[in-house]
Scaffold this motif. Structure first.
Motif, PDB file in Angstrom:
ATOM      1  N   ILE A   1       0.864  -1.185   0.000  1.00  0.00           N
ATOM      2  CA  ILE A   1       0.000   0.000   0.000  1.00  0.00           C
ATOM      3  C   ILE A   1       0.900   1.235   0.000  1.00  0.00           C
ATOM      4  CG2 ILE A   1      -0.330  -0.257   2.510  1.00  0.00           C
ATOM      5  CD1 ILE A   1      -3.005   1.258   2.207  1.00  0.00           C
ATOM      6  N   PHE A   2       0.650   2.149  -0.921  1.00  0.00           N
ATOM      7  CA  PHE A   2       1.510   3.323  -1.038  1.00  0.00           C
ATOM      8  C   PHE A   2       0.679   4.570  -1.315  1.00  0.00           C
ATOM      9  CE2 PHE A   2       1.320   1.194  -5.147  1.00  0.00           C
ATOM     10  CZ  PHE A   2       1.057   2.223  -6.052  1.00  0.00           C
ATOM     11  N   ASN A   3       1.349   5.715  -1.335  1.00  0.00           N
ATOM     12  CA  ASN A   3       0.720   7.036  -1.451  1.00  0.00           C
ATOM     13  C   ASN A   3      -0.220   7.317  -0.284  1.00  0.00           C
ATOM     14  OD1 ASN A   3       2.229   7.503  -3.703  1.00  0.00           O
ATOM     15  ND2 ASN A   3       0.550   7.340  -5.156  1.00  0.00           N
TER      16      ASN A   3
ATOM     17  N   LYS B   1     -13.734  -2.393   2.163  1.00  0.00           N
ATOM     18  CA  LYS B   1     -14.261  -1.717   3.357  1.00  0.00           C
ATOM     19  C   LYS B   1     -13.915  -0.237   3.408  1.00  0.00           C
ATOM     20  CE  LYS B   1     -14.790  -5.717   6.267  1.00  0.00           C
ATOM     21  NZ  LYS B   1     -14.452  -6.385   7.502  1.00  0.00           N
ATOM     22  N   PHE B   2     -13.022   0.225   2.539  1.00  0.00           N
ATOM     23  CA  PHE B   2     -12.670   1.646   2.442  1.00  0.00           C
ATOM     24  C   PHE B   2     -12.208   2.231   3.779  1.00  0.00           C
ATOM     25  CE2 PHE B   2     -15.896   0.650  -0.753  1.00  0.00           C
ATOM     26  CZ  PHE B   2     -15.163   0.897  -1.906  1.00  0.00           C
ATOM     27  N   ILE B   3     -11.386   1.474   4.505  1.00  0.00           N
ATOM     28  CA  ILE B   3     -10.833   1.930   5.777  1.00  0.00           C
ATOM     29  C   ILE B   3      -9.528   2.692   5.549  1.00  0.00           C
ATOM     30  CG2 ILE B   3      -9.892   1.179   8.010  1.00  0.00           C
ATOM     31  CD1 ILE B   3     -11.820  -1.237   7.826  1.00  0.00           C
ATOM     32  N   ALA B   4      -8.750   2.270   4.574  1.00  0.00           N
ATOM     33  CA  ALA B   4      -7.480   2.945   4.264  1.00  0.00           C
ATOM     34  C   ALA B   4      -7.772   4.357   3.752  1.00  0.00           C
ATOM     35  CB  ALA B   4      -6.703   2.151   3.219  1.00  0.00           C
ATOM     36  N   PRO B   5      -6.812   5.263   3.879  1.00  0.00           N
ATOM     37  CA  PRO B   5      -7.021   6.614   3.317  1.00  0.00           C
ATOM     38  C   PRO B   5      -7.376   6.519   1.835  1.00  0.00           C
ATOM     39  CG  PRO B   5      -5.010   6.534   4.624  1.00  0.00           C
ATOM     40  CD  PRO B   5      -5.500   5.126   4.512  1.00  0.00           C
ATOM     41  N   LYS B   6      -8.319   7.331   1.396  1.00  0.00           N
ATOM     42  CA  LYS B   6      -8.815   7.213   0.012  1.00  0.00           C
ATOM     43  C   LYS B   6      -7.736   7.481  -1.023  1.00  0.00           C
ATOM     44  CE  LYS B   6     -10.662  11.854  -0.530  1.00  0.00           C
ATOM     45  NZ  LYS B   6     -11.718  12.667  -1.055  1.00  0.00           N
ATOM     46  N   GLU B   7      -6.702   8.262  -0.677  1.00  0.00           N
ATOM     47  CA  GLU B   7      -5.625   8.555  -1.619  1.00  0.00           C
ATOM     48  C   GLU B   7      -4.650   7.389  -1.768  1.00  0.00           C
ATOM     49  OE1 GLU B   7      -6.288  10.166   1.197  1.00  0.00           O
ATOM     50  OE2 GLU B   7      -6.562  12.295   0.817  1.00  0.00           O
ATOM     51  N   ALA B   8      -4.651   6.494  -0.801  1.00  0.00           N
ATOM     52  CA  ALA B   8      -3.705   5.378  -0.802  1.00  0.00           C
ATOM     53  C   ALA B   8      -4.053   4.375  -1.894  1.00  0.00           C
ATOM     54  CB  ALA B   8      -3.703   4.689   0.562  1.00  0.00           C
ATOM     55  N   ILE B   9      -3.023   3.774  -2.453  1.00  0.00           N
ATOM     56  CA  ILE B   9      -3.197   2.763  -3.500  1.00  0.00           C
ATOM     57  C   ILE B   9      -2.711   1.426  -2.959  1.00  0.00           C
ATOM     58  CG2 ILE B   9      -2.456   2.023  -5.797  1.00  0.00           C
ATOM     59  CD1 ILE B   9      -2.119   5.032  -6.471  1.00  0.00           C
ATOM     60  N   GLN B  10      -3.569   0.416  -3.062  1.00  0.00           N
ATOM     61  CA  GLN B  10      -3.196  -0.940  -2.665  1.00  0.00           C
ATOM     62  C   GLN B  10      -3.002  -1.743  -3.940  1.00  0.00           C
ATOM     63  OE1 GLN B  10      -4.747  -2.552   0.962  1.00  0.00           O
ATOM     64  NE2 GLN B  10      -6.151  -0.823   1.203  1.00  0.00           N
ATOM     65  N   SER B  11      -1.743  -1.998  -4.258  1.00  0.00           N
ATOM     66  CA  SER B  11      -1.455  -2.699  -5.505  1.00  0.00           C
ATOM     67  C   SER B  11      -1.496  -4.208  -5.291  1.00  0.00           C
ATOM     68  CB  SER B  11      -0.124  -2.240  -6.097  1.00  0.00           C
ATOM     69  OG  SER B  11       0.950  -2.596  -5.273  1.00  0.00           O
TER      70      SER B  11
ATOM     71  N   LEU C   1       2.526   5.473  -9.676  1.00  0.00           N
ATOM     72  CA  LEU C   1       2.178   4.091 -10.012  1.00  0.00           C
ATOM     73  C   LEU C   1       0.698   3.895  -9.756  1.00  0.00           C
ATOM     74  CD1 LEU C   1       5.166   2.334  -8.185  1.00  0.00           C
ATOM     75  CD2 LEU C   1       4.968   2.758 -10.645  1.00  0.00           C
ATOM     76  N   ASP C   2       0.131   2.812 -10.291  1.00  0.00           N
ATOM     77  CA  ASP C   2      -1.276   2.543 -10.061  1.00  0.00           C
ATOM     78  C   ASP C   2      -1.468   1.201  -9.363  1.00  0.00           C
ATOM     79  OD1 ASP C   2      -1.153   0.496 -11.992  1.00  0.00           O
ATOM     80  OD2 ASP C   2      -2.000   1.751 -13.570  1.00  0.00           O
ATOM     81  N   LYS C   3      -2.726   0.805  -9.214  1.00  0.00           N
ATOM     82  CA  LYS C   3      -3.063  -0.409  -8.470  1.00  0.00           C
ATOM     83  C   LYS C   3      -2.603  -1.685  -9.160  1.00  0.00           C
ATOM     84  CE  LYS C   3      -7.650  -1.106 -10.388  1.00  0.00           C
ATOM     85  NZ  LYS C   3      -9.022  -1.425 -10.087  1.00  0.00           N
ATOM     86  N   ASN C   4      -2.172  -1.615 -10.400  1.00  0.00           N
ATOM     87  CA  ASN C   4      -1.699  -2.796 -11.113  1.00  0.00           C
ATOM     88  C   ASN C   4      -0.180  -2.958 -11.058  1.00  0.00           C
ATOM     89  OD1 ASN C   4      -4.325  -3.594 -12.028  1.00  0.00           O
ATOM     90  ND2 ASN C   4      -4.234  -1.856 -13.415  1.00  0.00           N
ATOM     91  N   ALA C   5       0.494  -2.056 -10.362  1.00  0.00           N
ATOM     92  CA  ALA C   5       1.953  -2.138 -10.256  1.00  0.00           C
ATOM     93  C   ALA C   5       2.354  -3.388  -9.486  1.00  0.00           C
ATOM     94  CB  ALA C   5       2.490  -0.895  -9.567  1.00  0.00           C
TER      95      ALA C   5
ATOM     96  N   ILE D   1       8.108  -3.570  -8.870  1.00  0.00           N
ATOM     97  CA  ILE D   1       8.155  -2.188  -9.357  1.00  0.00           C
ATOM     98  C   ILE D   1       7.914  -1.212  -8.212  1.00  0.00           C
ATOM     99  CG2 ILE D   1       6.991  -0.493 -10.843  1.00  0.00           C
ATOM    100  CD1 ILE D   1       8.831  -2.405 -12.371  1.00  0.00           C
ATOM    101  N   VAL D   2       6.949  -1.521  -7.355  1.00  0.00           N
ATOM    102  CA  VAL D   2       6.703  -0.663  -6.201  1.00  0.00           C
ATOM    103  C   VAL D   2       7.946  -0.644  -5.313  1.00  0.00           C
ATOM    104  CG1 VAL D   2       5.300  -0.275  -4.137  1.00  0.00           C
ATOM    105  CG2 VAL D   2       4.201  -1.013  -6.255  1.00  0.00           C
TER     106      VAL D   2
END
Length: 184
Positions: A86-88, A105-115, A150-154, A158-159
């Protein structure tokens, strides 16, 4: 005068190192061992697959975002196994609540990306080692000098490359997980 300048430079550098060394990762949920709460719920495991609560302190100056990873170096793959990437995470966020790794569940910050993980899914995928010796799960928070482009498909590789290239400080904790028989 010259000695004083060198001394001051040394003290300033030492102070910056000391600040970076105070970057600390903690968890109210984790002891030394993964429990049924953290274990995966597939691949022969029957856990609840809930990512642990994590918090960090001692944020280095210049931090623009954070990232958290969970990696099993003992996985029998030849390259380990990435369980969570999870980044950003915004720089003003210093905690992920339990369950933040569940993307539904949308608990993580909305800006965060879970790849994607090595399970092939986005979000947290808990421990599920084969029966036998315990595995070490390294949970790491990165203080980053930028947000990652980067996006959720990284892929985790790469991350990881981008995390190491942009890290101001890194803090980790280890959790052990062991499955004695299938269906833990």
């Amino acid at each position: 005068m010259k000695k004083t300048g060198v001394y001051l430079l040394f003290v300033m550098l030492l102070g910056n190192v000391a600040l970076a060394q105070n970057f600390t990762l903690k968890s109210n949920d984790l002891g030394g061992q993964a429990t049924i709460k953290e274990f995966y719920n597939s691949f022969g495991c029957s856990g609840q697959n809930i990512s642990p609560q994590l918090s960090w302190t001692g944020i280095p100056k210049g931090t623009q975002s954070f990232a958290v990873t969970m990696y099993d170096k003992d996985a029998p793959t030849g390259s380990g196994f990435w369980h969570w990437v999870i980044f950003n995470i915004p720089a003003n966020v210093t905690e992920l609540k339990a369950g933040a790794g569940d993307i539904n569940k949308f608990i993580a910050p909305k800006e965060a990306i879970q790849s994607i993980t090595d399970y092939g899914t986005n979000g947290y995928g808990g421990p599920c080692p084969p029966p036998g010796a315990p595995h070490q799960y390294l949970i790491t928070v990165y203080a980053l000098k930028t947000k990652l482009d980067l996006d959720k498909n990284a892929s985790p590789a790469i991350v990881g490359f981008n995390l190491h290239a942009n890290a101001l400080a890194i803090a980790s904790i280890v959790m052990y997980g062991q499955r004695f028989k299938y269906g833990q």
